[in-house]
Every structure is written in C-alpha cells, then in structure tokens.
Design a protein around this motif. Structure first.
Motif, PDB file in Angstrom:
ATOM      1  N   HIS A 170       0.840  -1.201   0.000  1.00 30.52           N
ATOM      2  CA  HIS A 170       0.000   0.000   0.000  1.00 30.52           C
ATOM      3  C   HIS A 170       0.875   1.251   0.000  1.00 30.52           C
ATOM      4  CE1 HIS A 170       1.056   0.341   4.309  1.00 30.52           C
ATOM      5  NE2 HIS A 170       0.890  -0.960   4.330  1.00 30.52           N
ATOM      6  N   GLU A 179      -3.485   5.258  -0.593  1.00 29.67           N
ATOM      7  CA  GLU A 179      -3.415   4.798  -1.973  1.00 29.67           C
ATOM      8  C   GLU A 179      -1.979   4.993  -2.479  1.00 29.67           C
ATOM      9  OE1 GLU A 179      -5.734   3.304  -3.781  1.00 29.67           O
ATOM     10  OE2 GLU A 179      -7.109   3.385  -2.076  1.00 29.67           O
ATOM     11  N   PRO A 180      -1.523   4.155  -3.402  1.00 29.26           N
ATOM     12  CA  PRO A 180      -2.249   3.116  -4.128  1.00 29.26           C
ATOM     13  C   PRO A 180      -2.141   1.756  -3.451  1.00 29.26           C
ATOM     14  CG  PRO A 180      -0.090   3.340  -5.099  1.00 29.26           C
ATOM     15  CD  PRO A 180      -0.153   4.346  -3.958  1.00 29.26           C
TER      16      PRO A 180
END
Length: 261
Positions: A170, A179-180
């Motif tokens: 992550h 994110e991502p």
C-alpha cells in the motif's frame, strides 16, 4: 488520493524507518527458542518509544499492540501472546509501524527460531528475494503491475510456492495506509504508473503450500494459511525516485547500498 513526497518528507520517513530497522536488528539477537511472543511485543514497543517514535498500530481499527507476531502457518496480523513460547525450528513474522513526528514507516521481517529445516530456510530465502525482485521494478515510469507480475512469476512460476492474494502492499504517508494498493501479483505493463515522490510498501507473503488464507473467526485478526502450510513475509517501505527505488527501512546498509538515499 496519492500524495507525492518532497525530498524532506522522504528523509523524515527514512528517519522513522531507521527506528524500525534498529528494532529488527535487535530482534535478531532476542529471538531464540523459549522466548514468548509477548516478550517480543514488550521489547518492540519499548524500543520504538525509547527512540522517540510512536507505535502506530496501537489503536488502529481497535488493534491493541505495537507489533503483530505471526508464527509458522499464521500469515499475518496475529496478536502477541503471553502464553505462546517459540520452539526450535519455528519461524516468526514481526510487523510494526512507526510514527516519528508524523513520518510513517512500516516493515515486517521473518525470523528463524534456532535452526530451521532446509525446506523452511528456502521458503524464507525465496520470500526475501521476491521482495527485492519487486523493489527492482519500482522504477519511475513502470506500472504497479510490473511489481506484482515480477513477484508472482518468481514465487509461483519459478518456485512453486503460494503467493498470497488477499493482503497486499500500500501507499504510506501521511497515514499508515494510503493509496495506491500494491498487489504482489498482476500483469506487466498494467496499472498505475509510478511517479517520483510516491512512497509504497512492498511486502510479499509466501506460503509453502497454496496461496489461499483465512481469518480467525474468534479474534477477527489472525490470518492463517488455509492448508496449514507455513508462511514467510518480508516488507520494506520504498520511495520512488528518479535515481531508482530507495529503501527507507533498510537494516543492512551494505546489502542495500544501491537502494539507499
């Protein structure tokens, strides 16, 4: 939203990462047959706090501990336990997150308890190598799918192990999980394009058997392999830079020389 970090912010994350790295280096000396997983938790929390950090997992979605400590077929997220003592030949995964003045770092490592079998040692070696194969794909202009595809090809196609799908890497900073999403499987050339300033975790979880896992229904946290096979994990925080991927949680400056800021 994905935040791109400045050089100053990346350096602050590396300072946070140095606390985790130091903790893991000390755990190499501490983890021996007969130690309880609770003693590992107590040591880890004290080390983090003594070095000015905050154990950021405490309070995260109700989690109560500074570390997750997962043994043998436990893949991830297991609680430290006062009555669980490690035996010769076990493997134990220790994962923690440090917040140092708002800069986050996250790293998991697998430890052999005494002497492990050749089969288990190979699992550990392949998993660690898979981490670095993924790191080598974390280049400006590459895509997230390049990281996952390279890891999966090595773990499953070349070595015949199970590459866990359910839990992935992550983004990190300004909070623990950003994110991502960073899967350890995927299609090369697909997915988000990597840009300078992105900071992500790469953290493959590799099983001796199949890739499938299940979460304990009683505690709601502990993840185990579905088939009872043993599992290993290694995790670093990586900064994407124009000079290549930089490891912000390095424990070994000599081994990681080309990946350092």
């Amino acid at each position: 939203m994905i935040t791109l970090k400045s050089q100053r912010e990346i350096e602050a994350m590396a300072e946070s990462g140095a606390i985790i790295a130091g903790m893991h280096q000390e755990l190499r000396k501490l983890i021996k047959p007969g130690i309880s997983t609770w003693a590992i938790e107590e040591f880890g929390r004290k080390y983090i706090e003594d070095h000015g950090g905050r154990a950021a997992q405490i309070g995260f979605e109700g989690f109560q501990y500074a570390t997750t400590i997962s043994v043998n077929d436990e893949v991830a997220h297991a609680f430290p336990r006062k009555g669980l003592f490690l035996n010769e030949g076990d493997i134990v995964k220790v994962d923690t997150v440090v917040d140092l003045n708002g800069a986050y770092s996250d790293s998991a490592w697998t430890y052999a308890v005494g002497e492990v079998s050749p089969e288990v040692q190979r699992l550990m070696d392949v998993t660690k190598q898979a981490l670095y194969i993924g790191i080598d794909q974390a280049q400006v202009g590459n895509r997230l799918g390049d990281i996952g595809a390279a890891i999966n090809a090595f773990v499953e196609d070349e070595n015949g192990y199970g590459n866990v799908r359910d839990y992935i890497g992550h983004g990190i900073g300004p909070t623990m999980h950003e994110e991502p999403a960073v899967p350890h499987y995927g299609v090369a050339g697909h997915g988000l394009r990597l840009k300078p300033g992105m900071t992500i975790t790469i953290e493959p979880m590799v099983n001796l058997g199949g890739w499938e896992v299940e979460t304990d229904q009683e505690d709601g946290w502990t993840v185990r392999t579905l088939d009872g096979s043993w599992s290993a994990q290694y995790e670093h925080v990586i900064a994407i830079t124009n000079d290549g991927p930089k490891i912000l949680t390095s424990q070994d400056p000599e081994f990681d020389a080309k990946y350092l800021l």
